[in-house]
Design a protein around this motif. Structure first.
Motif, PDB file in Angstrom:
ATOM      1  N   ALA A 118       0.874  -1.235   0.005  1.00 16.65           N
ATOM      2  CA  ALA A 118      -0.059   0.072   0.006  1.00 16.65           C
ATOM      3  C   ALA A 118       0.786   1.206   0.008  1.00 16.65           C
ATOM      4  O   ALA A 118       1.855   1.228   0.908  1.00 16.65           O
ATOM      5  CB  ALA A 118      -1.028   0.157   1.200  1.00 16.65           C
ATOM      6  N   LEU A 119       0.614   2.169  -0.837  1.00 23.91           N
ATOM      7  CA  LEU A 119       1.353   3.582  -0.825  1.00 23.91           C
ATOM      8  C   LEU A 119       0.463   4.586  -1.327  1.00 23.91           C
ATOM      9  O   LEU A 119      -0.777   4.186  -1.859  1.00 23.91           O
ATOM     10  CB  LEU A 119       2.465   3.305  -1.693  1.00 23.91           C
ATOM     11  N   THR A 120       0.805   5.711  -1.169  1.00 32.02           N
ATOM     12  CA  THR A 120       0.233   6.725  -1.611  1.00 32.02           C
ATOM     13  C   THR A 120       0.892   7.508  -2.769  1.00 32.02           C
ATOM     14  O   THR A 120       2.077   7.188  -2.961  1.00 32.02           O
ATOM     15  CB  THR A 120       0.012   8.081  -0.648  1.00 32.02           C
ATOM     16  N   ALA A 121       0.289   8.273  -3.762  1.00 31.24           N
ATOM     17  CA  ALA A 121       0.847   8.818  -4.820  1.00 31.24           C
ATOM     18  C   ALA A 121       2.097  10.082  -4.334  1.00 31.24           C
ATOM     19  O   ALA A 121       2.205  10.198  -3.105  1.00 31.24           O
ATOM     20  CB  ALA A 121      -0.082   9.712  -5.710  1.00 31.24           C
ATOM     21  N   GLU A 154       9.701   2.087 -10.598  1.00 30.39           N
ATOM     22  CA  GLU A 154      10.577   0.862 -11.118  1.00 30.39           C
ATOM     23  C   GLU A 154      10.763   0.243  -9.836  1.00 30.39           C
ATOM     24  O   GLU A 154      11.020  -0.970  -9.807  1.00 30.39           O
ATOM     25  CB  GLU A 154      11.725   1.408 -12.077  1.00 30.39           C
ATOM     26  N   SER A 155      11.055   0.875  -8.912  1.00 25.87           N
ATOM     27  CA  SER A 155      11.348   0.359  -7.579  1.00 25.87           C
ATOM     28  C   SER A 155      10.172  -0.613  -6.931  1.00 25.87           C
ATOM     29  O   SER A 155      10.340  -1.533  -6.491  1.00 25.87           O
ATOM     30  CB  SER A 155      12.120   1.311  -6.352  1.00 25.87           C
ATOM     31  N   LEU A 156       9.041   0.275  -7.158  1.00 25.28           N
ATOM     32  CA  LEU A 156       7.871  -0.462  -6.722  1.00 25.28           C
ATOM     33  C   LEU A 156       7.724  -1.971  -7.564  1.00 25.28           C
ATOM     34  O   LEU A 156       7.205  -2.791  -6.907  1.00 25.28           O
ATOM     35  CB  LEU A 156       6.697   0.335  -6.851  1.00 25.28           C
ATOM     36  N   LYS A 157       7.768  -1.992  -8.738  1.00 20.15           N
ATOM     37  CA  LYS A 157       7.626  -3.085  -9.681  1.00 20.15           C
ATOM     38  C   LYS A 157       8.713  -4.198  -9.090  1.00 20.15           C
ATOM     39  O   LYS A 157       8.335  -5.490  -9.094  1.00 20.15           O
ATOM     40  CB  LYS A 157       8.102  -2.775 -10.983  1.00 20.15           C
ATOM     41  N   VAL A 168      -1.965  -4.398  -4.998  1.00 20.86           N
ATOM     42  CA  VAL A 168      -1.385  -3.116  -4.545  1.00 20.86           C
ATOM     43  C   VAL A 168      -2.478  -2.152  -4.640  1.00 20.86           C
ATOM     44  O   VAL A 168      -3.626  -2.008  -5.078  1.00 20.86           O
ATOM     45  CB  VAL A 168      -0.355  -2.526  -5.612  1.00 20.86           C
ATOM     46  N   LEU A 169      -2.565  -1.198  -3.154  1.00 23.66           N
ATOM     47  CA  LEU A 169      -3.435  -0.384  -3.108  1.00 23.66           C
ATOM     48  C   LEU A 169      -2.830   0.842  -3.101  1.00 23.66           C
ATOM     49  O   LEU A 169      -1.708   1.028  -2.513  1.00 23.66           O
ATOM     50  CB  LEU A 169      -4.088  -0.540  -1.533  1.00 23.66           C
ATOM     51  N   VAL A 170      -2.920   1.920  -4.070  1.00 26.77           N
ATOM     52  CA  VAL A 170      -2.862   3.156  -4.283  1.00 26.77           C
ATOM     53  C   VAL A 170      -3.662   4.385  -4.151  1.00 26.77           C
ATOM     54  O   VAL A 170      -4.870   4.246  -4.495  1.00 26.77           O
ATOM     55  CB  VAL A 170      -1.886   3.238  -5.500  1.00 26.77           C
ATOM     56  N   SER A 171      -3.380   5.257  -3.123  1.00 29.74           N
ATOM     57  CA  SER A 171      -4.360   6.288  -2.784  1.00 29.74           C
ATOM     58  C   SER A 171      -3.786   7.652  -3.176  1.00 29.74           C
ATOM     59  O   SER A 171      -2.540   7.996  -3.080  1.00 29.74           O
ATOM     60  CB  SER A 171      -4.545   6.047  -1.215  1.00 29.74           C
ATOM     61  N   ALA A 172      -4.784   8.598  -3.296  1.00 29.83           N
ATOM     62  CA  ALA A 172      -4.536  10.101  -3.264  1.00 29.83           C
ATOM     63  C   ALA A 172      -5.692  10.771  -2.931  1.00 29.83           C
ATOM     64  O   ALA A 172      -7.062  10.490  -3.339  1.00 29.83           O
ATOM     65  CB  ALA A 172      -4.457  10.573  -4.869  1.00 29.83           C
ATOM     66  N   THR A 173      -5.477  11.777  -1.972  1.00 24.83           N
ATOM     67  CA  THR A 173      -6.460  12.647  -1.453  1.00 24.83           C
ATOM     68  C   THR A 173      -6.606  14.049  -2.304  1.00 24.83           C
ATOM     69  O   THR A 173      -7.837  14.520  -2.546  1.00 24.83           O
ATOM     70  CB  THR A 173      -6.266  13.037  -0.059  1.00 24.83           C
ATOM     71  N   SER A 187       2.790   1.892 -14.419  1.00 24.90           N
ATOM     72  CA  SER A 187       4.162   1.137 -14.307  1.00 24.90           C
ATOM     73  C   SER A 187       3.822  -0.453 -13.578  1.00 24.90           C
ATOM     74  O   SER A 187       4.238  -1.240 -14.225  1.00 24.90           O
ATOM     75  CB  SER A 187       5.060   1.998 -13.454  1.00 24.90           C
ATOM     76  N   ILE A 188       2.883  -0.274 -12.676  1.00 24.48           N
ATOM     77  CA  ILE A 188       2.871  -1.632 -12.162  1.00 24.48           C
ATOM     78  C   ILE A 188       2.175  -2.550 -12.983  1.00 24.48           C
ATOM     79  O   ILE A 188       2.636  -3.818 -13.223  1.00 24.48           O
ATOM     80  CB  ILE A 188       1.932  -1.527 -10.938  1.00 24.48           C
TER      81      ILE A 188
END
Length: 227
Positions: A118-121, A154-157, A168-173, A187-188
């Motif tokens: 899990a990560l944010t933008a 690329e690091s995430l991949k 993968v959970l990706v979030s933006a507020t 990319s993912i």
């Protein structure tokens, strides 16, 4: 002991044999009191968490009825000018500390649901909702990796491949971070064997088509993603 905190030798042992199981409680009636305690001392607020566990409240009730409600109330006070930024940040960090405290006294269930990251933008600092969602999924039997923000695509991949990530959970507020979120999603999904990608957060509501076009498997709020 090194940082001057008292050790609690009677830490409760939380067990979740049936995974995530939430039953509403009366803890949302104590959010104002919890905010007051938090503003005076984050450590005292964490002691409240221990006391609630000893009284029989579940981790799910503390997370949803107390901590989440406290965040909402703090946000309301800030929007009305009754809290300044420092006060709101103090409550936010107390909530994070409380979540980590709950993790330390929780025994994981043996059910293996999968592994998620899990990560944010990039530059997105609003991540407490995502962190709390991670805790819900951990309770329900998932192995989690909370990566915070500003993770190069690329690091995430590489990370996903090495750790056999299933989702993968990706979030933006904030709306200004949607392009970053889309870059992460694209990319993912460009990997030969990519995990499921779910995008969430308030900013994704008005950008659904753009995010789906980037390759997201689904668009959810944090609550919908858990369900």
């Amino acid at each position: 002991e090194l940082i001057g905190r008292e050790l609690n030798n009677k830490r409760p042992d939380i067990r979740h044999p049936d995974g995530f199981n939430y039953q509403p409680s009366d803890l949302n009636n104590y959010t104002e009191e919890f905010l007051t305690i938090s503003q005076n001392s984050g450590n005292e607020a964490v002691k409240v968490i221990y006391e609630l566990l000893e009284k029989g409240y579940t981790e799910e009730q503390i997370l949803l009825d107390l901590l989440e409600s406290s965040l909402a109330l703090a946000g309301k006070k800030w929007s009305e000018g009754r809290y300044n930024e420092a006060m709101e940040h103090q409550l936010s960090m107390t909530v994070v500390q409380s979540i980590l405290t709950l993790q330390t006294v929780s025994s994981p269930i043996k059910k293996e649901r999968g592994r998620f990251a899990a990560l944010t933008a990039e530059e997105e600092l609003h991540n407490i909702g995502l962190r709390m969602l991670c805790r819900y999924l951990e309770i329900d039997g998932w192995d989690s990796f909370f990566l915070g923000s500003s993770v190069p695509a690329e690091s995430l991949k590489t990370f996903n491949e090495r750790n056999k990530i299933d989702m993968v959970l990706v979030s933006a507020t904030l709306n200004k971070n949607i392009d970053s979120l889309c870059d992460i999603v694209h990319s993912i999904k460009s990997a030969p064997e990519s995990p499921v990608v779910i995008a969430g957060g308030i900013a994704t509501i008005l950008n659904r088509e753009k995010i789906i076009e980037a390759g997201a498997d689904d668009m959810k709020t944090e609550e919908e993603a858990f369900e």
